[in-house]
Design an enzyme around this catalytic site. Sequence first.
Site, short mmCIF file in Angstrom:
data_model
loop_
_atom_site.label_atom_id
_atom_site.label_comp_id
_atom_site.label_asym_id
_atom_site.label_seq_id
_atom_site.Cartn_x
_atom_site.Cartn_y
_atom_site.Cartn_z
N SER A 147 0.83 -1.21 0.00
CA SER A 147 0.00 0.00 0.00
C SER A 147 0.86 1.26 0.00
O SER A 147 0.54 2.25 -0.65
CB SER A 147 -0.95 0.01 1.20
OG SER A 147 -0.23 0.11 2.42
N ASP A 205 7.01 2.49 6.14
CA ASP A 205 6.82 1.89 4.82
C ASP A 205 6.92 2.92 3.70
O ASP A 205 7.58 2.68 2.68
CB ASP A 205 5.47 1.18 4.75
CG ASP A 205 5.43 -0.10 5.56
OD1 ASP A 205 6.35 -0.31 6.38
OD2 ASP A 205 4.49 -0.89 5.39
#
Length: 418
Positions: A147, A205
């Site tokens: 994502s 991330d």
Amino acid sequence: MANKTLIISAPGKVILHGEHAVVYGKVALAVSLNLKTYLRIRPCSDQNVQLNLPNIDAHLSWKPAALQFLLTAIDADVLNPKAASQEQVERLRQFAGIPEGCTDARSLSILCFLYLYGAISSSSRELPSVEILVWSELPTGAGLGSSAAYCVCLAAALLTANGTITCPVPQEKDTTRWNEDELELINKWAFQGEKLIHGNPSGVDNAVGTWGGVLRYHAGKIDLLSRVPTLRILLTNTKVSRSTKVLVAGVKDKMNKMPNIIKPVLDSIDAISCECERVLAAIASGNAVDKHYAILEELIDINKHHLNIIGVGHSSLDRLCQVTAAYGLHSKLTGAGGGGCGLTLLRPDTSPTVVEASKRALKDFGYDCWETNIGGSGVSLHSPSSLQKDISQLLCDVDQAKLQNAKPTMQLTSHILK
């Protein structure tokens, strides 16, 4: 919108060391993964706004007039990204027909696109007619930062397309990157997208997706390590689903019940992360490479046992470690544990025969397995001429499938833009 096609990629991520211990203020090392998400953005010939996500079977098209409300609903400062308000999220949900509480990948990807497209376009007060295609080598829900890679690609594409950041000319190997200030802005917008998907992400991330390399995360602070080598690994997806929330709660329960036992284990995981950081710097300097790879292998073995002690191991991961150990290789889980993915370190001189035999053995258990690298570059802009034949064919297949209103059928694995 510049009258040209842009192709952008961003890497996934794995955790080398520090899983779960990071929750208790310990050091974690996150590293970029050479399995990537790719995005193509180009002017839309029929003057619509198109979003095509073939991995999750999402193909949408809007008239710019239908999206005009975004300019008033999301009155953003493109140079100072901020999170979507609850009111804005609710309005976007209603527009896209996404039920409240719906958290599937397709719905969240659409929601993220609408917010970033509207917020980044609001500075120019004009909604560009664009066609966006996103495809990925990263499996969703496997803890590999899929994502975040999507959010980084979207942010970079939209910021470049509307001229907020430059469109650098690819040079080395037909790829190029943005300057540091521009990367910072890409990262900030990607983080806002991650918030829509995950609620309260750490920011690790999207930072890995933006800068690549190895990031040190400690007590909420993220630092990019300056001297790191690119390492070869096997990445294995056991395909055993797990709940990160449940696993984190389980570690907390053990900590509450047995603090004098669990705390030293977490302290040791912290020491492993710090020692790994030192060893990576030594390998990057070219010093005693064989000796330092041996240390990396020992650290993996020790941390593997620590993670089992705190309760985040799984029989599927034990099997992964046993299979690779039979070939003289060293493995551990990466991410939340309880199934999910594991990584196996490959030395520079690990023979192709050993690698292939290990992959076959793992696949015999039903696992997915990739040979890839970690520690490479972050978000990058590619020259269309640098695309390999299989990528060009993939794009043609997607375009043809759109024309036929059919779902594209593609095999998206690590051979793509390897």
